[in-house]
Design an enzyme around this catalytic site. Structure first.
Site, PDB file in Angstrom:
ATOM      1  N   ARG A 110       0.880  -1.179   0.000  1.00  0.00           N
ATOM      2  CA  ARG A 110       0.000   0.000   0.000  1.00  0.00           C
ATOM      3  C   ARG A 110       0.915   1.226   0.000  1.00  0.00           C
ATOM      4  NH1 ARG A 110      -5.311   1.438   3.503  1.00  0.00           N
ATOM      5  NH2 ARG A 110      -6.087   0.003   1.927  1.00  0.00           N
ATOM      6  N   HIS A 137      -7.451   0.663  -6.313  1.00  0.00           N
ATOM      7  CA  HIS A 137      -7.630  -0.178  -5.116  1.00  0.00           C
ATOM      8  C   HIS A 137      -8.335  -1.468  -5.536  1.00  0.00           C
ATOM      9  CE1 HIS A 137      -7.829  -1.360  -1.079  1.00  0.00           C
ATOM     10  NE2 HIS A 137      -8.716  -0.525  -0.587  1.00  0.00           N
ATOM     11  N   GLN A 140     -10.183  -4.040  -3.062  1.00  0.00           N
ATOM     12  CA  GLN A 140     -11.496  -3.616  -2.580  1.00  0.00           C
ATOM     13  C   GLN A 140     -12.591  -4.046  -3.548  1.00  0.00           C
ATOM     14  OE1 GLN A 140     -12.219  -1.826   0.439  1.00  0.00           O
ATOM     15  NE2 GLN A 140     -14.254  -2.523  -0.151  1.00  0.00           N
ATOM     16  N   ASP A 225     -17.136   7.160  -1.745  1.00  0.00           N
ATOM     17  CA  ASP A 225     -15.847   7.077  -1.044  1.00  0.00           C
ATOM     18  C   ASP A 225     -15.599   8.448  -0.418  1.00  0.00           C
ATOM     19  OD1 ASP A 225     -13.349   6.227  -0.143  1.00  0.00           O
ATOM     20  OD2 ASP A 225     -12.352   6.519  -2.083  1.00  0.00           O
ATOM     21  N   CYS A 265     -16.242   1.655   0.688  1.00  0.00           N
ATOM     22  CA  CYS A 265     -15.060   0.845   1.036  1.00  0.00           C
ATOM     23  C   CYS A 265     -14.678   1.018   2.504  1.00  0.00           C
ATOM     24  CB  CYS A 265     -13.895   1.197   0.119  1.00  0.00           C
ATOM     25  SG  CYS A 265     -13.364   2.913   0.211  1.00  0.00           S
ATOM     26  N   ARG A 293     -13.535  -8.618   2.381  1.00  0.00           N
ATOM     27  CA  ARG A 293     -12.119  -8.382   2.068  1.00  0.00           C
ATOM     28  C   ARG A 293     -11.307  -9.637   2.429  1.00  0.00           C
ATOM     29  NH1 ARG A 293     -10.142  -3.212   1.807  1.00  0.00           N
ATOM     30  NH2 ARG A 293      -8.291  -4.324   1.082  1.00  0.00           N
TER      31      ARG A 293
HETATM   32  N1  NVA Z   1      -9.860   6.760  -1.504  1.00  0.00           N
HETATM   33  C1  NVA Z   1      -9.505   6.325  -0.172  1.00  0.00           C
HETATM   34  C2  NVA Z   1      -9.747   4.865  -0.014  1.00  0.00           C
HETATM   35  C3  NVA Z   1      -9.428   4.329   1.359  1.00  0.00           C
HETATM   36  C4  NVA Z   1      -9.638   2.839   1.479  1.00  0.00           C
HETATM   37  C5  NVA Z   1      -8.055   6.672   0.093  1.00  0.00           C
HETATM   38  O1  NVA Z   1      -7.237   6.481  -0.808  1.00  0.00           O
HETATM   39  O2  NVA Z   1      -7.745   7.148   1.180  1.00  0.00           O
HETATM   40  N1   CP Z   2     -11.195  -0.082   2.575  1.00  0.00           N
HETATM   41  C1   CP Z   2      -9.929  -0.143   2.998  1.00  0.00           C
HETATM   42  O1   CP Z   2      -9.003  -0.417   2.249  1.00  0.00           O
HETATM   43  O2   CP Z   2      -9.782   0.091   4.332  1.00  0.00           O
HETATM   44  P1   CP Z   2      -8.416   0.295   5.122  1.00  0.00           P
HETATM   45  O3   CP Z   2      -7.833   1.620   4.661  1.00  0.00           O
HETATM   46  O4   CP Z   2      -8.815   0.322   6.564  1.00  0.00           O
HETATM   47  O5   CP Z   2      -7.486  -0.821   4.802  1.00  0.00           O
END
Ligand code: NVA
Ligand code: CP
Length: 311
Positions: A110, A137, A140, A225, A265, A293
């Site tokens: 990540r 992502h 997800q 989101d 998500c 997930r």
């Molecule tokens: N768009 C959000 C998704 C988090 C799971 C982010 O990138 O922070």
């Molecule tokens: N939806 C998701 O990826 O959550 P986290 O940021 O908690 O991993």
């Protein structure tokens, strides 16, 4: 017996790395693995296998689901953060990739720029999973499509409406529209549109709206989101103003089909991108979505390390 790999490993950096057929089988396998787990059946094909989990951004769901998933499959997951590895002190990503992938069996990352996971994958001897970049992502979406299938059956031919920022989630929903054959309405303010190249590639399968209610009309699934993603915290106030008319609320849900579902998500900001009423309402499946997930990623780990079951 040698475990030295000579061919290039298969990675999962976006949904486009798997064929439509593979994705369909993966979703079915995730449903199967969930049923096995619910029945208390032990399935531990990953004894002595290690997943390295590199997190350059925060996470609850992704970390817990990958770590628990590896435990359930009989393997081990190792959490690596830039704060206490050499990654945070500037070791080049291609060096980290070559070193880590000589010891572990699979890697999950990540991070910020999508090019970072691409570079890691290029230098890795083992499969690499994108666990969120600024651009995509895909993990997800495996859980999201699985959740839709469990509740409503095939998503093929349905209309999904994404309301919010043209961000990593939106891009992965666009890839999902392509791979699972559904139409995607996208409602976002001007200046926050998804990537133009993706829009051009998907011209037949997406429609862009500047009005959330119009976008939601006749939809089978409404998704949203956060307005400010990780790394955009300083834009929070500007974004709150830009997205104010893009909240998913009861009025927006009322435009959708009667049996439409709501997904997010998570983490969610109640009364920003979604009202508490919708998030906690009867059409919301966000807790199933979060749990899935775990099951979807177990299927993904299995697909990358062992292979997908033949139909
Ligand atoms: N768009 C959000 C998704 C988090 C799971 C982010 O990138 O922070
Ligand atoms: N939806 C998701 O990826 O959550 P986290 O940021 O908690 O991993």
């Amino acid at each position: 017996m040698s475990n030295i790999q000579t061919t290039k490993p298969k990675h999962f950096l976006t949904l486009m790395d798997f064929s439509k057929d593979e994705l369909g089988r993966l979703i079915q396998r995730a449903i199967e693995l969930k049923a096995m787990w619910k029945q208390g059946e032990q399935y531990e094909p990953m004894k002595n296998k290690t997943l390295a989990m590199i997190f350059e951004k925060s996470s609850t769901r992704t970390r817990v689901s990958f770590e628990v998933g590896m435990t359930q499959l009989g393997g081990h997951a190792m959490f690596l953060s830039p704060d206490d590895t050499q990654l945070g002190r500037g070791e080049p990503i291609e060096d980290a990739a070559r070193v880590i992938s000589r010891m572990v069996d699979i890697v999950m990352i990540r991070t910020y720029g999508h090019e970072i996971v691409e570079k890691f994958a290029e230098y890795s001897k083992v499969p690499v999973i994108n666990a969120l970049t600024d651009s995509y992502h895909p993990c997800q979406l495996l859980a999201d499509v699985m959740t839709y299938v469990e509740h409503r059956g095939s998503i093929k031919g349905k209309t999904v409406t994404y309301i919010g920022d043209g961000n990593n989630m939106c891009h992965s929903w666009m890839n999902a529209a392509r791979q699972f054959d559904f139409h995607l309405n996208i409602a976002c303010p001007e200046g926050y549109d998804p990537d133009q190249v993706l829009q051009n590639e998907l011209a037949d399968q997406i429609s862009i709206f500047r009005d959330a209610k119009q976008a939601a009309a006749g939809s089978d699934l409404i998704v949203t989101d956060v307005w400010a993603s990780m790394g955009q915290e300083e834009e929070q106030k500007i974004r709150e103003a830009a997205f104010v008319s893009y909240q998913v609320n009861a009025d927006v849900m009322a435009q959708a089909n009667k049996d439409a579902l709501f997904m997010h998500c998570l983490p969610a900001h109640r009364e920003e991108e979604v009202t508490a009423e919708v998030l906690e309402g009867e059409q919301s499946v966000v807790w199933d979505e979060a749990e899935n997930r775990l099951h979807a990623q177990k299927a993904l780990l299995e697909a990358l390390l062992i292979g997908l079951p033949i139909n």
